[in-house]
Write a protein that holds these residues in place. Structure first.
Motif, mmCIF file in Angstrom:
data_model
loop_
_atom_site.group_PDB
_atom_site.id
_atom_site.type_symbol
_atom_site.label_atom_id
_atom_site.label_comp_id
_atom_site.label_asym_id
_atom_site.label_seq_id
_atom_site.Cartn_x
_atom_site.Cartn_y
_atom_site.Cartn_z
ATOM 1 N N LEU A 23 0.057 43.975 14.239
ATOM 2 C CA LEU A 23 1.430 43.494 14.061
ATOM 3 C C LEU A 23 2.351 44.087 15.120
ATOM 4 N N GLU A 24 2.210 45.381 15.387
ATOM 5 C CA GLU A 24 3.030 46.012 16.423
ATOM 6 C C GLU A 24 2.773 45.374 17.785
ATOM 7 N N LYS A 25 1.510 45.136 18.092
ATOM 8 C CA LYS A 25 1.159 44.496 19.369
ATOM 9 C C LYS A 25 1.762 43.096 19.449
ATOM 10 N N LEU A 26 1.710 42.372 18.330
ATOM 11 C CA LEU A 26 2.233 41.002 18.291
ATOM 12 C C LEU A 26 3.728 40.972 18.599
ATOM 13 N N VAL A 27 4.511 41.781 17.877
ATOM 14 C CA VAL A 27 5.965 41.699 18.054
ATOM 15 C C VAL A 27 6.396 42.223 19.425
ATOM 16 N N LYS A 28 5.668 43.195 19.951
ATOM 17 C CA LYS A 28 5.980 43.661 21.302
ATOM 18 C C LYS A 28 5.711 42.559 22.313
ATOM 19 N N ARG A 29 4.580 41.886 22.168
ATOM 20 C CA ARG A 29 4.248 40.789 23.075
ATOM 21 C C ARG A 29 5.263 39.650 22.938
ATOM 22 N N ALA A 30 5.774 39.455 21.741
ATOM 23 C CA ALA A 30 6.755 38.388 21.509
ATOM 24 C C ALA A 30 8.136 38.743 22.041
ATOM 25 N N GLY A 31 8.334 40.016 22.424
ATOM 26 C CA GLY A 31 9.569 40.385 23.097
ATOM 27 C C GLY A 31 10.609 41.097 22.263
ATOM 28 N N ILE A 32 10.213 41.654 21.123
ATOM 29 C CA ILE A 32 11.214 42.297 20.263
ATOM 30 C C ILE A 32 11.939 43.427 20.985
ATOM 31 N N GLU A 33 11.253 44.105 21.914
ATOM 32 C CA GLU A 33 11.876 45.230 22.604
ATOM 33 C C GLU A 33 12.854 44.790 23.698
ATOM 34 N N GLU A 34 12.979 43.481 23.912
ATOM 35 C CA GLU A 34 14.016 42.975 24.812
ATOM 36 C C GLU A 34 15.410 43.117 24.188
ATOM 37 N N PRO A 51 8.921 42.116 -9.776
ATOM 38 C CA PRO A 51 7.827 42.866 -10.396
ATOM 39 C C PRO A 51 6.942 41.971 -11.267
ATOM 40 N N GLY A 52 5.646 42.147 -11.110
ATOM 41 C CA GLY A 52 4.656 41.280 -11.756
ATOM 42 C C GLY A 52 4.020 40.334 -10.764
ATOM 43 N N ASN A 53 4.765 40.021 -9.688
ATOM 44 C CA ASN A 53 4.234 39.215 -8.596
ATOM 45 C C ASN A 53 3.551 40.154 -7.603
ATOM 46 N N LEU A 54 2.339 39.814 -7.174
ATOM 47 C CA LEU A 54 1.595 40.674 -6.255
ATOM 48 C C LEU A 54 1.335 40.006 -4.910
ATOM 49 N N ALA A 55 2.016 38.885 -4.634
ATOM 50 C CA ALA A 55 1.804 38.174 -3.375
ATOM 51 C C ALA A 55 2.822 38.568 -2.303
ATOM 52 N N TYR A 56 3.865 39.299 -2.676
ATOM 53 C CA TYR A 56 4.894 39.691 -1.717
ATOM 54 C C TYR A 56 4.282 40.564 -0.612
ATOM 55 N N LEU A 57 4.995 40.682 0.516
ATOM 56 C CA LEU A 57 4.479 41.472 1.632
ATOM 57 C C LEU A 57 4.402 42.949 1.265
ATOM 58 N N ARG A 58 3.304 43.580 1.625
ATOM 59 C CA ARG A 58 3.178 45.023 1.405
ATOM 60 C C ARG A 58 4.205 45.769 2.263
ATOM 61 N N PRO A 59 4.754 46.863 1.749
ATOM 62 C CA PRO A 59 5.758 47.608 2.517
ATOM 63 C C PRO A 59 5.220 48.205 3.810
ATOM 64 N N ASN A 60 3.892 48.348 3.910
ATOM 65 C CA ASN A 60 3.287 48.890 5.125
ATOM 66 C C ASN A 60 3.681 48.078 6.358
ATOM 67 N N TYR A 61 3.773 46.762 6.194
ATOM 68 C CA TYR A 61 4.148 45.913 7.336
ATOM 69 C C TYR A 61 5.567 46.226 7.797
ATOM 70 N N ILE A 273 9.634 37.273 12.009
ATOM 71 C CA ILE A 273 8.208 37.543 11.820
ATOM 72 C C ILE A 273 7.763 36.886 10.527
ATOM 73 N N SER A 274 6.674 36.141 10.556
ATOM 74 C CA SER A 274 6.141 35.521 9.340
ATOM 75 C C SER A 274 4.659 35.836 9.196
ATOM 76 N N LEU A 275 4.260 36.171 7.982
ATOM 77 C CA LEU A 275 2.858 36.395 7.672
ATOM 78 C C LEU A 275 2.380 35.300 6.740
ATOM 79 N N VAL A 276 1.394 34.547 7.198
ATOM 80 C CA VAL A 276 0.831 33.461 6.390
ATOM 81 C C VAL A 276 -0.398 34.021 5.690
ATOM 82 N N ILE A 277 -0.117 34.752 4.622
ATOM 83 C CA ILE A 277 -1.153 35.399 3.819
ATOM 84 C C ILE A 277 -0.776 35.258 2.351
ATOM 85 N N ASP A 278 -1.782 35.282 1.470
ATOM 86 C CA ASP A 278 -1.502 35.153 0.031
ATOM 87 C C ASP A 278 -0.537 33.999 -0.225
ATOM 88 N N VAL A 279 -0.875 32.821 0.283
ATOM 89 C CA VAL A 279 0.029 31.670 0.240
ATOM 90 C C VAL A 279 0.040 31.085 -1.171
#
Length: 369
Positions: A23-34, A51-61, A273-279
């Motif tokens: 993810l870090e490599k992706l956003v850097k390549r996409a130009g976030i540091e510009e 709470p009770g929903n487990l599809a939300y993005l993990r805080p690690n991201y 940034i979008s993550l297409v996971i746990d759709v």
């Protein structure tokens, strides 16, 4: 018009590259540091999950993005606005409890969580929407408008009212105060459920138009001739006695979301940034999540939220529906997973309106890292 650039990374990992590093490599390549982050307040808009929903993005991201912004001299905070509906995120105290319960706290993410529209969802800035057809002044959470830079982190999933929820949904609907959410969702004026009213008078005190009085039973009532439909009484009621049941058609809702998105993004740097996971088939506002309707796809990043949403929906529609999911059990009338999941919706309305408002480009170049 030149195509917008959307960057993509799949979910494959190696012994030297885990998903967070990717993810870090992706956003850097996409130009976030510009973006010049130095000494700037940076709002990172994210859905903390009901709470009770487990599809939300993990805080690690989110920590990846927080650490990157800090390394570039910025002052990031995670943020969302209170919900209009009854749940665990309808006021700032419960909302913070829900966020912490789901792992969003300073110790796991490296930054603070700020509920942008305040304790009761009434802290808002009114923002003119240039070119708006339905919204003249968007009601945006104050902390979001106070930020110098705006970043959206989006869990891409299905949605029962908009077809799918991606960047524009997270920005437009997510950044509206409680009154703003009512403006997007509803076309009428609020009413009072007298069985819930406790005669506390909080709604009358907040009303700037003297539209609220009390009947012979000391129950609040709203004079719709005086009411302007601002929704501040909804946010000020601690007992969920005030609601609006006149919901706008989905196409109008989609256009209002685009107009609110313009209010949020106009005039300052932004990145998405979008993550297409746990759709999941429905929104993360549900206190449950059904099994994913398609396999996980990957992570996407762009300066253009419209192109980002288009790239995500195109990638999702290339996947086969999971046979045991809600989508897999339905009859498929089109090649579009999200219209098949919720046939009464048309996600393209939001995209097309966003293009008309100058928010971005439907045409994109997909660059894989």
């Amino acid at each position: 018009m030149e195509k917008s650039k959307v960057y993509f990374g799949n979910l494959r990992t190696t012994s030297t590259m885990n998903l967070l590093q990717k993810l870090e490599k992706l956003v850097k390549r996409a130009g976030i540091e510009e973006i010049d982050f130095k000494e700037k307040f940076v709002a990172i808009k994210i859905h903390f999950g009901e709470p009770g929903n487990l599809a939300y993005l993990r805080p690690n991201y989110s920590k990846v993005i927080v650490d990157l912004i800090k390394a570039n001299g910025g002052k990031p905070f995670l943020t969302d606005c209170n919900t209009l509906y009854v749940g665990r995120r309808k006021n700032a105290l419960e909302h913070l409890d829900a966020a912490y319960e789901n792992g969003y706290n300073p110790f796991t993410t490296g930054c603070h969580v700020i509920i942008a529209d305040g304790l009761k969802g009434t802290d808002e800035e009114r923002v003119q929407v240039e070119g708006g057809e339905y919204v003249e002044e968007a009601k945006i959470g104050q902390a979001i408008m106070d930020a110098d830079i705006f970043i959206s982190m989006n869990h891409f999933k299905g949605h029962e009212s908009t077809g799918f929820g991606g960047a524009l949904k997270n920005i437009g609907m997510g950044c509206g105060s409680r009154a703003g959410k009512m403006e997007m969702h509803c076309s009428g004026k609020p009413t009072i459920g007298k069985e819930r009213c406790v005669s506390c008078g909080a709604c009358k005190r907040i009303c700037a138009h003297d539209a609220i009085s009390f009947d012979e039973n000391k129950k609040a009532q709203i004079n719709h001739d005086k009411c302007v439909g601002c929704g501040r009484c909804i946010g000020n009621c601690n007992f969920d006695a005030i609601r609006n049941s006149e919901y706008a058609a989905n196409d109008i809702l989609n256009k209002k979301i685009a107009e609110y998105s313009k209010a949020v993004l106009h005039g300052r740097p932004h990145f998405h940034i979008s993550l297409v996971i746990d759709v999941s088939p429905c929104c993360d506002c549900h206190s449950e999540n059904d099994v994913a309707i398609i396999p996980d796809v990957g992570m996407f990043a762009s300066f253009d939220p419209v192109a980002l949403d288009m790239a995500c929906v195109d990638a999702a529609n290339k996947q086969k529906a999971i046979s045991t999911s809600y989508l897999g059990e339905k009859q498929h009338h089109t090649h579009d997973h999200f219209i098949n999941t919720h046939p009464e919706t048309n996600w393209e309305v939001c995209i097309d309106h966003a293009v008309k408002l100058g928010l971005g480009n439907k045409e994109y170049e997909l660059i894989e890292i």
